[in-house]
Design a protein around this motif. Structure first.
Motif, PDB file in Angstrom:
ATOM      1  N   PHE A 328      -9.726 -18.825  -4.999  1.00 41.63           N
ATOM      2  CA  PHE A 328      -8.511 -18.346  -4.340  1.00 41.63           C
ATOM      3  C   PHE A 328      -7.683 -19.531  -3.847  1.00 41.63           C
ATOM      4  O   PHE A 328      -8.212 -20.606  -3.551  1.00 41.63           O
ATOM      5  N   ARG A 329      -6.400 -19.289  -3.720  1.00 42.51           N
ATOM      6  CA  ARG A 329      -5.521 -20.290  -3.114  1.00 42.51           C
ATOM      7  C   ARG A 329      -4.553 -19.580  -2.167  1.00 42.51           C
ATOM      8  O   ARG A 329      -3.941 -18.562  -2.530  1.00 42.51           O
ATOM      9  N   ALA A 330      -4.439 -20.114  -0.948  1.00 43.49           N
ATOM     10  CA  ALA A 330      -3.540 -19.535   0.061  1.00 43.49           C
ATOM     11  C   ALA A 330      -2.618 -20.643   0.566  1.00 43.49           C
ATOM     12  O   ALA A 330      -3.101 -21.697   0.984  1.00 43.49           O
ATOM     13  N   GLU A 331      -1.311 -20.401   0.520  1.00 40.64           N
ATOM     14  CA  GLU A 331      -0.355 -21.434   0.927  1.00 40.64           C
ATOM     15  C   GLU A 331       0.333 -21.054   2.230  1.00 40.64           C
ATOM     16  O   GLU A 331       0.600 -19.885   2.490  1.00 40.64           O
ATOM     17  N   HIS A 332       0.660 -22.065   3.029  1.00 43.77           N
ATOM     18  CA  HIS A 332       1.326 -21.889   4.330  1.00 43.77           C
ATOM     19  C   HIS A 332       0.511 -20.976   5.241  1.00 43.77           C
ATOM     20  O   HIS A 332       1.033 -20.037   5.820  1.00 43.77           O
ATOM     21  N   VAL A 333      -0.782 -21.247   5.338  1.00 43.69           N
ATOM     22  CA  VAL A 333      -1.655 -20.406   6.151  1.00 43.69           C
ATOM     23  C   VAL A 333      -2.368 -21.238   7.210  1.00 43.69           C
ATOM     24  O   VAL A 333      -2.488 -22.458   7.089  1.00 43.69           O
ATOM     25  N   ARG A 334      -2.845 -20.535   8.242  1.00 37.84           N
ATOM     26  CA  ARG A 334      -3.602 -21.201   9.287  1.00 37.84           C
ATOM     27  C   ARG A 334      -5.100 -20.928   9.152  1.00 37.84           C
ATOM     28  O   ARG A 334      -5.888 -21.431   9.954  1.00 37.84           O
ATOM     29  N   ASP A 335      -5.481 -20.123   8.157  1.00 36.54           N
ATOM     30  CA  ASP A 335      -6.898 -19.780   8.021  1.00 36.54           C
ATOM     31  C   ASP A 335      -7.077 -18.989   6.730  1.00 36.54           C
ATOM     32  O   ASP A 335      -6.085 -18.563   6.103  1.00 36.54           O
ATOM     33  N   VAL A 336      -8.317 -18.792   6.328  1.00 37.91           N
ATOM     34  CA  VAL A 336      -8.649 -17.844   5.255  1.00 37.91           C
ATOM     35  C   VAL A 336      -9.974 -17.171   5.609  1.00 37.91           C
ATOM     36  O   VAL A 336     -10.796 -17.738   6.341  1.00 37.91           O
ATOM     37  N   ALA A 337     -10.167 -15.952   5.093  1.00 28.28           N
ATOM     38  CA  ALA A 337     -11.428 -15.226   5.268  1.00 28.28           C
ATOM     39  C   ALA A 337     -11.659 -14.398   4.014  1.00 28.28           C
ATOM     40  O   ALA A 337     -10.744 -14.228   3.195  1.00 28.28           O
ATOM     41  N   TRP A 338     -12.859 -13.881   3.855  1.00 24.56           N
ATOM     42  CA  TRP A 338     -13.160 -13.114   2.642  1.00 24.56           C
ATOM     43  C   TRP A 338     -14.308 -12.151   2.891  1.00 24.56           C
ATOM     44  O   TRP A 338     -14.992 -12.220   3.928  1.00 24.56           O
ATOM     45  N   ALA A 339     -14.511 -11.263   1.947  1.00 23.31           N
ATOM     46  CA  ALA A 339     -15.609 -10.292   2.034  1.00 23.31           C
ATOM     47  C   ALA A 339     -16.170 -10.078   0.639  1.00 23.31           C
ATOM     48  O   ALA A 339     -15.469 -10.264  -0.363  1.00 23.31           O
ATOM     49  N   GLY A 340     -17.444  -9.683   0.576  1.00 19.62           N
ATOM     50  CA  GLY A 340     -18.054  -9.427  -0.722  1.00 19.62           C
ATOM     51  C   GLY A 340     -19.038  -8.276  -0.651  1.00 19.62           C
ATOM     52  O   GLY A 340     -19.714  -8.085   0.368  1.00 19.62           O
ATOM     53  N   ALA A 341     -19.098  -7.502  -1.718  1.00 19.08           N
ATOM     54  CA  ALA A 341     -20.089  -6.424  -1.848  1.00 19.08           C
ATOM     55  C   ALA A 341     -20.260  -6.133  -3.334  1.00 19.08           C
ATOM     56  O   ALA A 341     -19.354  -6.393  -4.128  1.00 19.08           O
ATOM     57  N   PRO A 342     -21.408  -5.576  -3.723  1.00 14.96           N
ATOM     58  CA  PRO A 342     -21.600  -5.267  -5.143  1.00 14.96           C
ATOM     59  C   PRO A 342     -20.938  -3.952  -5.553  1.00 14.96           C
ATOM     60  O   PRO A 342     -20.789  -3.706  -6.749  1.00 14.96           O
ATOM     61  N   ASP A 343     -20.572  -3.115  -4.593  1.00 16.73           N
ATOM     62  CA  ASP A 343     -20.125  -1.755  -4.931  1.00 16.73           C
ATOM     63  C   ASP A 343     -18.795  -1.397  -4.267  1.00 16.73           C
ATOM     64  O   ASP A 343     -18.608  -0.276  -3.804  1.00 16.73           O
ATOM     65  N   PHE A 344     -17.888  -2.338  -4.208  1.00 18.46           N
ATOM     66  CA  PHE A 344     -16.563  -2.052  -3.662  1.00 18.46           C
ATOM     67  C   PHE A 344     -15.795  -1.111  -4.575  1.00 18.46           C
ATOM     68  O   PHE A 344     -15.761  -1.310  -5.803  1.00 18.46           O
ATOM     69  N   ARG A 345     -15.155  -0.098  -4.009  1.00 18.75           N
ATOM     70  CA  ARG A 345     -13.997   0.491  -4.664  1.00 18.75           C
ATOM     71  C   ARG A 345     -12.829  -0.446  -4.374  1.00 18.75           C
ATOM     72  O   ARG A 345     -12.771  -1.084  -3.334  1.00 18.75           O
ATOM     73  N   TRP A 346     -11.870  -0.482  -5.282  1.00 16.06           N
ATOM     74  CA  TRP A 346     -10.748  -1.422  -5.127  1.00 16.06           C
ATOM     75  C   TRP A 346      -9.488  -0.679  -5.533  1.00 16.06           C
ATOM     76  O   TRP A 346      -9.346  -0.286  -6.700  1.00 16.06           O
ATOM     77  N   ASP A 347      -8.624  -0.415  -4.553  1.00 17.70           N
ATOM     78  CA  ASP A 347      -7.336   0.238  -4.811  1.00 17.70           C
ATOM     79  C   ASP A 347      -6.219  -0.767  -4.619  1.00 17.70           C
ATOM     80  O   ASP A 347      -6.329  -1.687  -3.790  1.00 17.70           O
ATOM     81  N   ALA A 348      -5.122  -0.568  -5.345  1.00 12.98           N
ATOM     82  CA  ALA A 348      -3.985  -1.479  -5.177  1.00 12.98           C
ATOM     83  C   ALA A 348      -2.682  -0.749  -5.462  1.00 12.98           C
ATOM     84  O   ALA A 348      -2.617   0.186  -6.269  1.00 12.98           O
ATOM     85  N   THR A 349      -1.664  -1.185  -4.756  1.00 12.86           N
ATOM     86  CA  THR A 349      -0.305  -0.701  -4.983  1.00 12.86           C
ATOM     87  C   THR A 349       0.611  -1.836  -4.539  1.00 12.86           C
ATOM     88  O   THR A 349       0.138  -2.959  -4.319  1.00 12.86           O
ATOM     89  N   SER A 350       1.890  -1.581  -4.426  1.00  7.01           N
ATOM     90  CA  SER A 350       2.743  -2.695  -4.004  1.00  7.01           C
ATOM     91  C   SER A 350       3.999  -2.186  -3.310  1.00  7.01           C
ATOM     92  O   SER A 350       4.335  -0.995  -3.349  1.00  7.01           O
TER      93      SER A 350
END
Ligand SMILES: [Zn+2]
Length: 685
Positions: A328-350
């Motif tokens: 991952f790459r994050a620009e103009h940020v003061r921090d980053v965090a993340w999460a992980g799991a083997p069985d995530f559902r993943w929804d997206a829209t915009s």
């Protein structure tokens, strides 16, 4: 983070079991609490400040929070001509090992730029994981079973191979802070140093409600040593991480990779750089389709499933050998965090080019999360439209054990229920933090009101638009009142680690929100206040504002001297209690005049708003400026006179019900007009 529970609502965050168990919260050892006599004029607790100077004629608030203007911070509240700030760019290569409860290890490189006018002979870094070392300062401040407690977990950072400009250096670790002495001093005006180290820590299951683990799900934050802020106000900001106070961080670009078991899906701050390595062709296709959608409340078809329910279910328990690296790459940020799991559902829209994502395990996260991607876009749209354009390309919500916690482009929210509204308040609140403090980078460890308070204020706008006809005002005020009645208050300027945990929701979140709504609606006016608040965000985006910069910006844009207001509501624990004693109508020189006799029971002055009822049954609203309380020899009593058509038979102060006068019983006289229902506090008015 999410707010401790409201008395009149269940909670902003769903983790009510933890947060409403106030008795389990440790009382900080050295609080700066001020007992608050509310209704009794004159009676003051020992140590309370003198209260006879509400306009600050003798005691102006010119302390470090509000220093005199200088070349760095101008008199208008804008950054001054010589404003500077440091820069920290990070590269992190980390590995999540899920064996034995989980460890994170990594190689960290920080490229630090000294833009200050000072030569630096040492630098400070933050080692937040050391909160979990036995005997840490935070563990002595907060009981093990409290929200911030460590639950008996023994962890902390293990550091090795610490180098500056490729030369080994011996770190001086003090609790959650680390000093590195520089062999070559860092030159002012752009001098650079490269700090590199290897680190490792065991993942706490309960990471002070800001990170942690639940079975196979990992929510990882405060996960790499971070530069402390060096600024023109305090120099190095070395206040340790104790649990209750949040963070103060420099801006830069953060490039990071997470190597995890191959079956894991990783969600994180920033933009995924290698989708071709970690996503299937159909996942990439669905993600591309999500970018063409526009989120709409109540329209499930406006959200795309990148990992559908049955696919997440099939992935659970399936053994996948090896590892995968997510970059991952994050620009103009003061921090980053993340999460992980083997069985995530993943929804997206915009919305408007911003990708809005939700990651959740349905067996724990409940069906509300099927609305989470759309809700995420709701916050993007609302706050971008009303306050400041969202500056990042994506926004992610993850369901997990953390009640509610915010990071750039990435928030953690508790699992919720089957009702979509069960997660809305927290999703909306955590994403509100993308504006305060992720974009407007204030010092959270000192001034919770500049992030939690501003965020709770803007949340009222979002809530009233999502649920028309509702108003957050009454619940906010009730929470403040509870802290007053329980005598757990502290001034808003108190650093959050020193606020009684039972009052944190009131002091960090709701009192500042009520104070800002009141300032907007009853002192400055909606249009000038909205303009000033937006101007504050514009001026200080990606910078480090102090309280004085906010106060000055509001005063300069609105054209009002508000020192009395800041002092009353930010620097003391006093509350508003203005009473009407009587009203007299008389005719003189052909004019009919009504005089109201008013007194205030506390140090807090306020412009007087009154609704008059006349003998013929008609009503009229009148308003008097706050300056009435400043006239010589008025003391706590004033007379307010206005020309009227006929005899006044009744008076009600604060007729719209949204002025926080703590004693409504003395706000009426005679045969007063009826009280109005509390309406919107975020409309244009
Ligand atoms: Zn928050």
């Amino acid at each position: 983070m999410c707010a401790p529970s409201l008395r009149t609502r269940r909670a902003l965050c769903a983790g009510v079991v933890v947060f409403s168990a106030a008795a389990a919260c440790a009382r900080p050892a050295a609080t700066a609490q001020v007992a608050t006599p509310v209704h009794t004029a004159g009676a003051r607790a020992i140590g309370e400040p003198e209260r006879a100077d509400p306009f600050q004629l003798f005691y102006p608030t010119d302390r470090v929070d509000w220093p005199g203007p200088n070349a760095y911070r101008s008199a208008t509240g804008a950054p001054g001509p010589a404003y500077w700030q440091q820069r920290a760019d990070y590269t992190i290569a980390a590995t999540l090992d899920t064996a034995g409860g989980g460890t994170v290890s990594g190689q960290l490189t920080i490229r630090y730029t000294n833009n200050s006018p000072d030569t630096l002979r040492f630098v400070w870094l933050q080692l937040d994981q050391n909160l979990y070392r036995p005997g840490s300062r935070g563990s002595s401040m907060n009981a093990a079973d409290s929200r911030w407690g460590v639950r008996g977990f023994k962890g902390g950072y293990e550091l090795s191979d610490v180098r500056v400009d490729n030369r080994p250096v011996a770190p001086k670790v003090d609790d959650t802070m680390m000093r590195l002495d520089l062999e070559t001093p860092l030159a002012p005006g752009g001098g650079r140093a490269t700090i590199a180290l290897h680190y490792r820590f065991a993942v706490p299951e309960h990471g002070s409600d800001r990170m942690g683990r639940d079975g196979t799900l990992y929510e990882i934050a405060q996960w790499y040593p971070r530069m402390a802020v060096y600024d023109d106000v305090r120099g190095w900001n070395t206040d340790p991480y104790l649990g209750q106070g949040e963070f103060y961080l420099e801006y830069g670009d953060i490039d990071y990779s997470v190597t995890a078991p191959a079956g894991y899906v990783i969600a994180g701050s920033g933009v995924l750089q290698n989708p071709q390595d970690v996503l299937t062709a159909s996942q990439r296709e669905r993600l591309a389709r999500a970018r063409t959608l526009t989120a709409e409340p109540g329209r499930a078809e406006s959200v795309a499933a990148v990992i559908a329910r049955d696919e997440a279910g099939a992935a659970r328990g399936r053994a996948v050998p090896g590892t995968k690296t997510w970059h991952f790459r994050a620009e103009h940020v003061r921090d980053v965090a993340w999460a992980g799991a083997p069985d995530f559902r993943w929804d997206a829209t915009s919305w408007n080019g911003i990708l809005c994502q939700a990651f959740y395990q349905l067996d724990k996260a409940h069906r509300a999360w099927e609305s989470a991607a759309e809700q995420t876009c709701w916050s993007m749209r609302t706050y971008s439209t009303l306050f400041y354009p969202y500056p990042y390309p994506q926004a992610t919500s993850v369901a997990g054990p953390v009640g509610g916690m915010e990071y750039p482009m990435f928030v953690m929210v508790h699992y919720g229920s089957d009702d979509p509204s069960s997660i809305f308040s927290t999703i909306d609140h955590e994403h509100g933090h993308e504006w305060f403090p992720m974009t407007v980078g204030s010092n959270e460890r000192r001034y919770a009101w500049m992030d939690e308070g501003f965020n709770t204020y803007i949340n009222a706008f979002s809530n009233e638009r999502r649920y028309p006809g509702t108003s957050a005002y009454s619940a906010y005020l009730a929470d403040w009142r509870q802290a007053v009645e329980q005598r757990t208050q502290a001034p808003l300027m108190t650093r959050p680690d020193w606020v009684d945990a039972r009052a944190l929701g009131a002091i960090a979140y709701r009192k500042p929100a009520v104070a800002l709504l009141t300032l907007r609606n009853h002192v400055v006016g909606a249009e000038p206040f909205d303009r000033a608040f937006r101007e504050y965000a514009r001026r200080w985006a990606f910078r480090h504002p102090t309280p004085g910069d906010f106060f000055r910006t509001i005063e300069n844009v609105s054209g009002m001297d508000l020192a009395w207001y800041w002092r009353s509501f930010w620097y003391t624990t006093d509350v508003l209690d203005i009473a009407i004693d009587s009203a007299v109508t008389r005719t003189t020189g052909g004019a009919t005049l009504a005089t109201m006799y008013l007194h205030r029971n506390t140090s807090v002055p306020f412009p007087v708003e009154a609704r008059l009822r006349f003998a013929d049954g008609s009503v009229r609203d009148v308003r008097f400026p706050v300056d009435l309380w400043a006239r010589p020899n008025t003391g706590n009593r004033i007379e307010a006179t206005v020309e009227v058509p006929t005899r006044v038979v009744g008076v009600r102060l604060w007729p719209d019900g949204t002025v926080p006068d703590f004693v409504p019983a003395n706000d009426t006289w005679g045969d007063p007009p009826p009280a109005a229902a509390v309406g919107s506090v975020t409309s244009a008015r």
